[in-house]
Design an enzyme around this catalytic site. Structure first.
Site, mmCIF file in Angstrom:
data_model
loop_
_atom_site.group_PDB
_atom_site.id
_atom_site.type_symbol
_atom_site.label_atom_id
_atom_site.label_comp_id
_atom_site.label_asym_id
_atom_site.label_seq_id
_atom_site.Cartn_x
_atom_site.Cartn_y
_atom_site.Cartn_z
ATOM 1 N N GLY A 49 0.845 -1.195 0.000
ATOM 2 C CA GLY A 49 0.000 0.000 0.000
ATOM 3 C C GLY A 49 0.874 1.238 0.000
ATOM 4 O O GLY A 49 2.061 1.171 0.358
ATOM 5 N N GLN A 54 2.723 9.873 1.902
ATOM 6 C CA GLN A 54 4.085 9.330 1.942
ATOM 7 C C GLN A 54 4.959 9.853 0.811
ATOM 8 O O GLN A 54 6.181 9.798 0.896
ATOM 9 C CB GLN A 54 4.048 7.795 1.886
ATOM 10 C CG GLN A 54 3.461 7.161 3.138
ATOM 11 C CD GLN A 54 3.372 5.661 3.002
ATOM 12 O OE1 GLN A 54 2.426 5.152 2.408
ATOM 13 N NE2 GLN A 54 4.358 4.948 3.521
ATOM 14 N N CYS A 94 6.213 -0.392 7.491
ATOM 15 C CA CYS A 94 5.817 0.818 6.763
ATOM 16 C C CYS A 94 7.002 1.299 5.933
ATOM 17 O O CYS A 94 8.131 1.346 6.428
ATOM 18 C CB CYS A 94 5.387 1.901 7.751
ATOM 19 S SG CYS A 94 4.871 3.435 6.951
ATOM 20 N N LEU A 95 6.728 1.657 4.694
ATOM 21 C CA LEU A 95 7.789 2.150 3.815
ATOM 22 C C LEU A 95 8.388 3.448 4.354
ATOM 23 O O LEU A 95 9.520 3.788 4.014
ATOM 24 C CB LEU A 95 7.251 2.358 2.398
ATOM 25 C CG LEU A 95 6.753 1.075 1.705
ATOM 26 C CD1 LEU A 95 6.083 1.414 0.382
ATOM 27 C CD2 LEU A 95 7.897 0.091 1.505
ATOM 28 N N HIS A 136 -4.188 1.187 7.886
ATOM 29 C CA HIS A 136 -2.831 1.731 7.943
ATOM 30 C C HIS A 136 -2.694 2.941 7.001
ATOM 31 O O HIS A 136 -2.155 3.980 7.389
ATOM 32 C CB HIS A 136 -1.846 0.608 7.567
ATOM 33 C CG HIS A 136 -0.408 1.006 7.470
ATOM 34 N ND1 HIS A 136 0.557 0.552 8.343
ATOM 35 C CD2 HIS A 136 0.254 1.795 6.579
ATOM 36 C CE1 HIS A 136 1.737 1.070 8.010
ATOM 37 N NE2 HIS A 136 1.588 1.817 6.937
ATOM 38 N N GLU A 137 -3.216 2.812 5.779
ATOM 39 C CA GLU A 137 -3.108 3.929 4.809
ATOM 40 C C GLU A 137 -3.973 5.105 5.234
ATOM 41 O O GLU A 137 -3.571 6.271 5.074
ATOM 42 C CB GLU A 137 -3.504 3.475 3.398
ATOM 43 C CG GLU A 137 -2.753 2.291 2.822
ATOM 44 C CD GLU A 137 -1.257 2.334 3.002
ATOM 45 O OE1 GLU A 137 -0.685 3.426 3.144
ATOM 46 O OE2 GLU A 137 -0.640 1.253 3.016
ATOM 47 N N HIS A 140 -2.164 7.204 7.629
ATOM 48 C CA HIS A 140 -1.225 8.126 6.968
ATOM 49 C C HIS A 140 -1.941 9.415 6.531
ATOM 50 O O HIS A 140 -1.410 10.515 6.694
ATOM 51 C CB HIS A 140 -0.619 7.490 5.714
ATOM 52 C CG HIS A 140 0.546 6.583 5.967
ATOM 53 N ND1 HIS A 140 1.706 7.020 6.544
ATOM 54 C CD2 HIS A 140 0.737 5.267 5.690
ATOM 55 C CE1 HIS A 140 2.574 6.003 6.615
ATOM 56 N NE2 HIS A 140 1.999 4.924 6.106
HETATM 57 O O1 GNR Z 1 4.167 -2.686 2.532
HETATM 58 C C1 GNR Z 1 3.543 -2.578 3.595
HETATM 59 N N1 GNR Z 1 3.273 -3.693 4.320
HETATM 60 C C2 GNR Z 1 2.436 -3.715 5.418
HETATM 61 C C3 GNR Z 1 2.456 -4.850 6.226
HETATM 62 C C4 GNR Z 1 1.619 -4.925 7.319
HETATM 63 C C5 GNR Z 1 0.766 -3.900 7.604
HETATM 64 C C6 GNR Z 1 0.744 -2.747 6.823
HETATM 65 C C7 GNR Z 1 1.568 -2.659 5.731
HETATM 66 S S1 GNR Z 1 1.515 -1.234 4.718
HETATM 67 C C8 GNR Z 1 3.146 -1.241 4.080
HETATM 68 C C9 GNR Z 1 3.302 -0.165 3.017
HETATM 69 C C10 GNR Z 1 3.121 1.194 3.651
HETATM 70 O O2 GNR Z 1 3.923 1.726 4.373
HETATM 71 N N2 GNR Z 1 1.985 1.789 3.418
HETATM 72 O O3 GNR Z 1 1.730 2.966 3.999
HETATM 73 NI NI NI Z 2 2.883 3.032 5.811
#
Ligand code: GNR
Ligand code: NI
Length: 171
Positions: A49, A54, A94-95, A136-137, A140
């Site tokens: 995601g 980001q 998270c990236l 999660h997104e 952000h």
């Molecule tokens: O790549 C991602 N893997 C992930 C694994 C478990 C829970 C959430 C994520 S999201 C993350 C990519 C990211 O940072 N999206 O904002």
């Molecule tokens: Ni993230």
């Protein structure tokens, strides 16, 4: 097509609350190009995601693909969660917080209303990893990161570990 730079914790720009997208803009070429660039950036990373926040675009949209073969791209514009049920714990990464992983408790099943890349509204029921990723997104887009669910002490340890990694990468 272009790879976009990803902001990393503790960059204060990740705390920006995203503004709603004007639905009339969605089908414009510049917006469609931005979606393509975000998918390219997400697949390259690789991640499941990517929220616009980001890549320093503070508008309310995100791209997701939780499929194994990267064959199910999903776009959520102006997403809203309209129902949530149960709890699940997932080890998240998270990236924007590279190399850090931690358990986070989130809703197990959600209903999301959003606009798709065709500009049309849709409703989606999600569970499992997709439900985690959507939550999660959406965090952000509200300026929130998964490390905010950790204790202040652990978050400080994360900040120091990333600072050290950056120093070593630069040396
Ligand atoms: O790549 C991602 N893997 C992930 C694994 C478990 C829970 C959430 C994520 S999201 C993350 C990519 C990211 O940072 N999206 O904002
Ligand atoms: Ni993230």
């Amino acid at each position: 097509m272009a790879l976009l730079p990803i902001l990393e914790f503790p960059d204060p720009r990740l705390r920006t609350v995203a503004a709603k997208v004007d639905p009339a803009r969605v089908t414009e070429p510049a917006f469609q190009q931005l979606l393509d660039d975000m998918f390219e950036t997400m697949y390259d990373a690789p991640g499941i995601g990517l929220a616009a926040s980001q890549v320093d675009v503070h508008q309310r949209f995100m791209v997701i693909d939780v499929s194994d073969d990267k064959s199910r791209p999903l776009v959520f514009i102006n997403p809203e969660i309209t129902a949530r049920e149960g709890e699940q714990v997932c080890q998240e990464g998270c990236l924007s917080v590279p190399t850090i992983f931690a358990d986070v408790t989130r809703a197990d099943r959600i209903t999301v209303e959003a606009i798709g890349r065709d500009g049309q509204p849709f409703t989606l029921d999600a569970d499992g990893l997709l439900a985690v990723c959507i939550q999660h997104e959406m965090d952000h887009l509200a300026g929130k990161l998964f490390v905010d669910y950790l204790s202040p002490l652990k978050r400080e340890m994360v900040r120091k570990k990333l600072a050290k990694q950056r120093r070593q990468a630069a040396a």
